[in-house]
Design an enzyme around this catalytic site. Structure first.
Site, mmCIF file in Angstrom:
data_model
loop_
_atom_site.group_PDB
_atom_site.id
_atom_site.type_symbol
_atom_site.label_atom_id
_atom_site.label_comp_id
_atom_site.label_asym_id
_atom_site.label_seq_id
_atom_site.Cartn_x
_atom_site.Cartn_y
_atom_site.Cartn_z
ATOM 1 N N ASP A 102 42.846 63.145 51.022
ATOM 2 C CA ASP A 102 44.117 63.855 51.205
ATOM 3 C C ASP A 102 44.572 63.812 52.669
ATOM 4 O O ASP A 102 45.738 64.060 52.963
ATOM 5 C CB ASP A 102 43.931 65.344 50.837
ATOM 6 C CG ASP A 102 44.542 65.718 49.502
ATOM 7 O OD1 ASP A 102 45.525 65.063 49.113
ATOM 8 O OD2 ASP A 102 44.030 66.661 48.870
ATOM 9 N N GLN A 141 42.754 69.815 44.093
ATOM 10 C CA GLN A 141 44.183 70.007 43.841
ATOM 11 C C GLN A 141 44.635 71.389 44.317
ATOM 12 O O GLN A 141 44.021 72.399 43.992
ATOM 13 C CB GLN A 141 44.457 69.832 42.338
ATOM 14 C CG GLN A 141 45.919 69.879 41.956
ATOM 15 C CD GLN A 141 46.738 68.709 42.498
ATOM 16 O OE1 GLN A 141 46.237 67.601 42.649
ATOM 17 N NE2 GLN A 141 47.990 68.967 42.825
ATOM 18 N N LYS A 176 47.162 61.063 38.530
ATOM 19 C CA LYS A 176 46.202 60.445 39.453
ATOM 20 C C LYS A 176 45.161 59.655 38.670
ATOM 21 O O LYS A 176 44.791 58.536 39.039
ATOM 22 C CB LYS A 176 45.529 61.526 40.313
ATOM 23 C CG LYS A 176 46.453 62.081 41.378
ATOM 24 C CD LYS A 176 45.959 63.382 41.995
ATOM 25 C CE LYS A 176 47.036 63.918 42.951
ATOM 26 N NZ LYS A 176 46.827 65.290 43.390
HETATM 27 N N1 GUN Z 1 49.301 69.800 45.640
HETATM 28 C C1 GUN Z 1 50.549 69.313 45.873
HETATM 29 N N2 GUN Z 1 50.470 68.212 46.635
HETATM 30 C C2 GUN Z 1 49.162 68.003 46.902
HETATM 31 C C3 GUN Z 1 48.459 67.011 47.630
HETATM 32 O O1 GUN Z 1 49.020 66.089 48.238
HETATM 33 N N3 GUN Z 1 47.102 67.142 47.642
HETATM 34 C C4 GUN Z 1 46.460 68.137 47.014
HETATM 35 N N4 GUN Z 1 45.141 68.184 47.105
HETATM 36 N N5 GUN Z 1 47.084 69.080 46.327
HETATM 37 C C5 GUN Z 1 48.428 69.004 46.273
#
Ligand code: GUN
Length: 286
Positions: free
Chosen positions: A120, A97, A53
């Protein structure tokens, strides 16, 4: 039929170039989109996603920061941090996350993030807006899937979409987005009795199961569009999808590979949401 491959990596590169130009224009207006990612503990997969990211944000000129906290962090401490980020006007997008350590309730965390910074798209307000078909932050993986379909001008309206998997992050929202595009949607999951029969009826098949190569050619209708959301690590360390790509590609009309499929799109859509958040919070039009 041999399927055309929908390459999520190439599409991501294209979209990131477009976003880079948009971010440059925003910077001229004094707005620097900023994403803050909160990473708790030492989950190697989470660490690697967060690094991805950060790298992608840098490619588009979006500024980002990572707040790393120990696995022993309490729920109160995390909620306090989210409150500070909510109030920090230089932060436009907040992503915590997942998964979280067991002492922290995911629901509390998701609900604490201000809906206007919820890149998200997990906050109940934003989920509600998505269900109502209103403009909002769409969850990144489902948003990426719809973007991939549209990039190939694949017709969704009137098609039978079958979603295998019903997670809050992928299965449920992708079904909703397909419904919003006027597909007829069937959800399948671990208790579904006639999975193969239903899957083989799909014009658009979304596999989000989490089991390597569970979907073989027998589950696919001739000419179907197959989207593979799986990211499974094999014993030899390589990544593979939920779909048995080699047999499936002989039957499908379009198919996404793993890697270079849905995965890169998820991060790209997060960046799109971050730009949307920055514009929304500052009332700057694109
Ligand atoms: N963990 C796995 N996929 C995601 C996601 O799309 N967002 C977040 N915040 N954590 C994740």
């Amino acid at each position: 039929m041999t399927a055309e491959i929908i390459n999520g990596k190439d599409l991501s590169t294209e979209l990131k170039l477009e976003m880079k130009a948009e971010v440059e224009a925003l910077k001229e207006k004094g707005l620097i989109p900023h994403l803050t990612v909160v990473l708790i503990g030492n989950n190697p997969a989470s660490k690697s996603y967060v690094k991805g990211k950060e790298k992608a944000a840098a490619e588009t000129g979006i500024s980002s920061s990572i707040v790393e906290l120990p696995a022993s962090t309490t729920e109160t401490e995390l909620l306090q941090l989210i409150q500070e980020l909510n109030e920090d006007t230089s932060v436009h997008g907040i992503l915590v996350q997942l998964p979280l350590p067991e002492q922290i309730r995911e629901k509390k965390v998701i609900e604490a993030i201000h809906p206007d910074k919820d890149v998200d798209g997990f906050h109940p307000i934003n989920i509600g807006k998505m269900m109502a078909g209103e403009d909002t932050f769409l969850p990144c993986t489902p948003y990426g899937i719809i973007t991939m379909l549209k990039s190939k001008n694949i017709k969704i309206e009137g098609k039978h979409a079958v979603v295998i998997g019903r997670s809050n992050i992928v299965g449920k929202p992708v079904g909703q987005l397909l419904l919003n595009e006027n597909a007829t949607v069937t959800y399948c999951h671990s208790r579904t009795k006639n999975l193969q029969e239903l899957a083989a009826n799909a014009d658009i098949l979304i596999a989000a199961i989490g089991r390597a190569h569970a979907i073989t050619a027998d589950y696919i209708k001739e000419g179907a569009v197959v989207i593979d959301v799986g990211i499974n690590r094999l014993e030899n360390g390589s990544l593979t999808g939920d779909v048995d790509f080699e047999s499936a590609k002989e039957k499908a009309s379009y198919i996404t590979p793993v890697p270079r499929g849905v995965g890169p799109m998820t991060i790209t859509m997060l960046l799109k949401n971050t730009i949307k958040a920055a514009k929304g919070l500052s009332n700057i039009e694109g």
